[in-house]
Design an enzyme around this catalytic site. Structure first.
Site, PDB file in Angstrom:
ATOM      1  N   GLY A  21       0.716  -1.216  -0.048  1.00 56.85           N
ATOM      2  CA  GLY A  21       0.196  -0.233   0.187  1.00 56.85           C
ATOM      3  C   GLY A  21       0.775   1.147   0.187  1.00 56.85           C
ATOM      4  N   GLU A  23       1.676   2.807   2.747  1.00 61.68           N
ATOM      5  CA  GLU A  23       2.394   3.032   3.932  1.00 61.68           C
ATOM      6  C   GLU A  23       2.984   1.639   4.286  1.00 61.68           C
ATOM      7  OE1 GLU A  23       1.491   5.551   7.272  1.00 61.68           O
ATOM      8  OE2 GLU A  23      -0.465   5.171   6.799  1.00 61.68           O
ATOM      9  N   ASP A 135      -8.409   9.126   6.572  1.00 61.90           N
ATOM     10  CA  ASP A 135      -8.000   8.754   5.128  1.00 61.90           C
ATOM     11  C   ASP A 135      -9.085   8.050   4.676  1.00 61.90           C
ATOM     12  OD1 ASP A 135      -6.551   8.503   2.965  1.00 61.90           O
ATOM     13  OD2 ASP A 135      -5.416   6.987   3.619  1.00 61.90           O
TER      14      ASP A 135
END
Lengths: 235, 341
Positions: A21, A23, A135
């Site tokens: 992803g 992160e 988010d």
């Protein structure tokens, strides 16, 4: 998955890479016979190491804390099982399903309405616990095989009583809908708000008003000037 | 076919000419510009407009000469009608309206932000990138979808270029803001070696730079004259601001599953940002594309090129209706060539 002290020893079975992803890297594995997700925040090569460690540490910690709280409160989130903060790693329940971003373009309007309403209820409940997601995009929502909506990725989440944070969640969702399925925005967001009102009736109107305000904050927004200058505005 | 584009939204007056063979070949024939440089402070809109008025005939002649063309040979005029500073916009708009009506040629309205993105795509031969647009007036991440650019994240207060300008000005390093193609923040960052913690503000996918600016200024004011410490602050301000940009772009890239990362706008010529973004793109198996300095900053060629795209798709405006638009968001413009994305 490799780190200084090797792999987390509790997750016995071989890990299978799922995705990387924005992160973290995500693997699946098995723990006590149950399928689990292993999520580890990795070093960002573009970030200075000192900053990088702070980020990975705080975000892993936040995610674990919020996941635990929401799970205990009965919201649809994966159950956190193991947290290894030194390795920036969380092991959590595996949710069989797909991310909304990957299926929304092929999903019928009826189904979207149902999904969006349930999502609204979930997000409303989360906000009523004074927790924001930070988010909330279509990439962080899973539709499980049994048809339920799950929220994931709480690295940017937090505790706050400020309705600003709740409105920002809605703003982010709106943006991601406009960028991914603009033609289904109305049906999705309309139904989302219906659900949201049920999930968080106490502050619903306040959050919606703030959401409208946020829209006017960007650069070169004509409406903002019209609002400030009122009738006198003309160009 | 020849398209002449005029740019005058802010400190730059520029004229560019592009050639189109009617099928698939587009060539940039000339791209000439001149920048208003304040002796002190920031851009004064009226002073900038006066500069544009004075320099306009010269730049126009130079652009035509470089392209070996005369005004009679120009087929289409394109003009950046916004967003930007009113007095500056009016200079370019007046000239474009005059030329189009005098020579009886089509006049094409162009959004300045769209032009920055389109020229970046053209140069990199990109089809469908995640765009990071950073300049003195804009900081945003956008993707194309159904006839429009859709903003995924943007600054909630000041744009990044503006923040760098303000910071270096307030601590006495600027103007001039740019020396030999290098911004003062980069020059100052070279004096430093250590990172200092300063506010990092990413709200979802939106950015805020005002807290970072204030904290950095407060700290810098305590260390005026201490070159190393000021250097450390510059280095940290730049590092933190760029990290914020890259993080937001990275999230947009992963969310939208695209494979191209495009950096456009005046700050696109910054080497440090370029390197960070390129590293991030490579990490996600995506192609990075930057913008060379002559097309990164404001310029006429990008207006001409975008005007050409718009003209081909039937967009035009009557000179008497070609009003400037100081506020004209990139996500408000319908772009027929993005219909199938």
């Amino acid at each position: 998955m490799e780190s200084r002290r090797g792999r987390s020893s509790v997750v016995k079975e071989l890990l299978e890479f799922v995705e990387e992803g924005a992160e973290a890297v995500v693997f699946t594995g098995y723990m006590l016979g149950n399928k689990v997700i292993v999520k580890q925040r990795i070093r960002k090569p573009y970030r200075d190491q000192r900053f990088d460690e702070i980020f990975r540490y705080t975000r892993t910690k936040t995610e674990a804390k919020i996941l635990a709280e929401l799970f205990l409160k009965g919201l649809n989130v994966p159950a956190p099982l193991i947290v290894d903060i030194d390795k920036y790693l969380i092991v959590m329940e595996y949710i069989e399903g797909r991310k909304l971003v990957d299926i929304i373009n092929e999903t019928s309007e009826n189904k979207i309405a149902k999904i969006a309403t349930e999502l609204g209820v979930q997000v409303g409940k989360m906000h009523s616990q004074n927790i924001y997601h930070g988010d909330l995009t279509l990439g962080n929502i899973i539709l499980s095989v049994d048809g339920h909506v799950y929220l994931i990725d709480f690295g940017l989440a937090g505790y706050s009583r400020d309705i600003e944070e709740y409105a920002i969640d809605l703003h982010l969702l709106r943006r991601s809908l406009m960028a991914i399925v603009p033609e289904k925005f109305e049906v999705f967001f309309g139904n989302f708000l219906l659900g949201y009102r049920n999930g968080y009736p106490q502050k619903y109107q306040e959050v919606i008003n703030r959401l409208e305000e946020i829209k006017l904050r960007g650069r070169y927004v004509e409406e903002r000037l019209k609002k400030i200058r009122g009738e006198r505005y003309s160009e | 076919m020849y398209v002449l584009g005029i740019e005058s939204t802010s400190h730059t007056f520029g004229v560019g000419i592009v050639e189109y063979d009617g099928k698939d070949r587009v060539r940039i024939l000339s791209n000439v510009s001149d920048q208003y440089k304040p002796l002190s402070g920031g851009i004064h809109p009226r002073e900038a407009a006066i500069h544009h008025t004075r320099i306009a005939p010269l730049i126009l002649k130079k652009a035509l000469k470089e392209a070996s063309l005369s005004l009679r040979e120009i087929d289409v005029y394109a003009i950046a009608l916004g967003p930007g500073l009113g007095p500056c916009l009016r200079v370019g708009a007046s000239i474009a309206r005059f030329l189009a009506s005098y020579y009886k040629k089509p006049l094409i309205p162009v959004n300045h932000a769209v032009a920055h993105i389109e020229i970046g795509k053209f140069i990199n031969k990109f089809k469908d990138p995640v765009v990071l647009y950073v300049s003195g007036g804009n900081t945003l991440v956008a993707v194309q979808r159904k006839s429009r650019y859709r903003v995924l994240g943007e600054t909630l207060d000041i744009p990044l270029g503006n923040m760098f300008d303000t910071f270096t000005r307030e601590i006495g390093l600027a103007p001039p803001y740019v020396v030999d193609g290098k911004h003062k923040i980069d020059i100052c960052a070279e004096w430093g070696s250590e990172f200092i913690s300063l506010p990092y503000t990413v709200k979802g996918s939106d950015l805020s730079f005002s807290g970072l600016l204030t904290a950095a200024l407060n700290l810098a004011r305590k260390h005026i004259g201490n070159k190393e410490m000021i250097g450390n602050i510059c280095l940290s301000v730049r590092e933190i601001a760029f990290n914020m940009l890259v993080e937001v772009t990275e999230r947009a890239l992963v969310l939208t599953r695209k494979h191209e990362v495009l950096l456009v706008g005046g700050v696109a010529s910054n080497r440090c940002l370029r390197t960070k973004l390129e590293t991030m793109a490579k990490h996600h198996k995506s192609t990075y594309g930057g913008t060379p300095i002559e097309y990164a900053g404001d310029n006429g060629a990008m207006i001409a090129y975008t005007g050409l795209l718009a003209y081909i798709h039937g967009i035009a405006v009557k000179p008497e209706d070609a009003f400037i638009r100081q506020r004209w968001r990139v996500d408000e413009v319908d772009l027929p060539w993005l219909k199938n994305y």
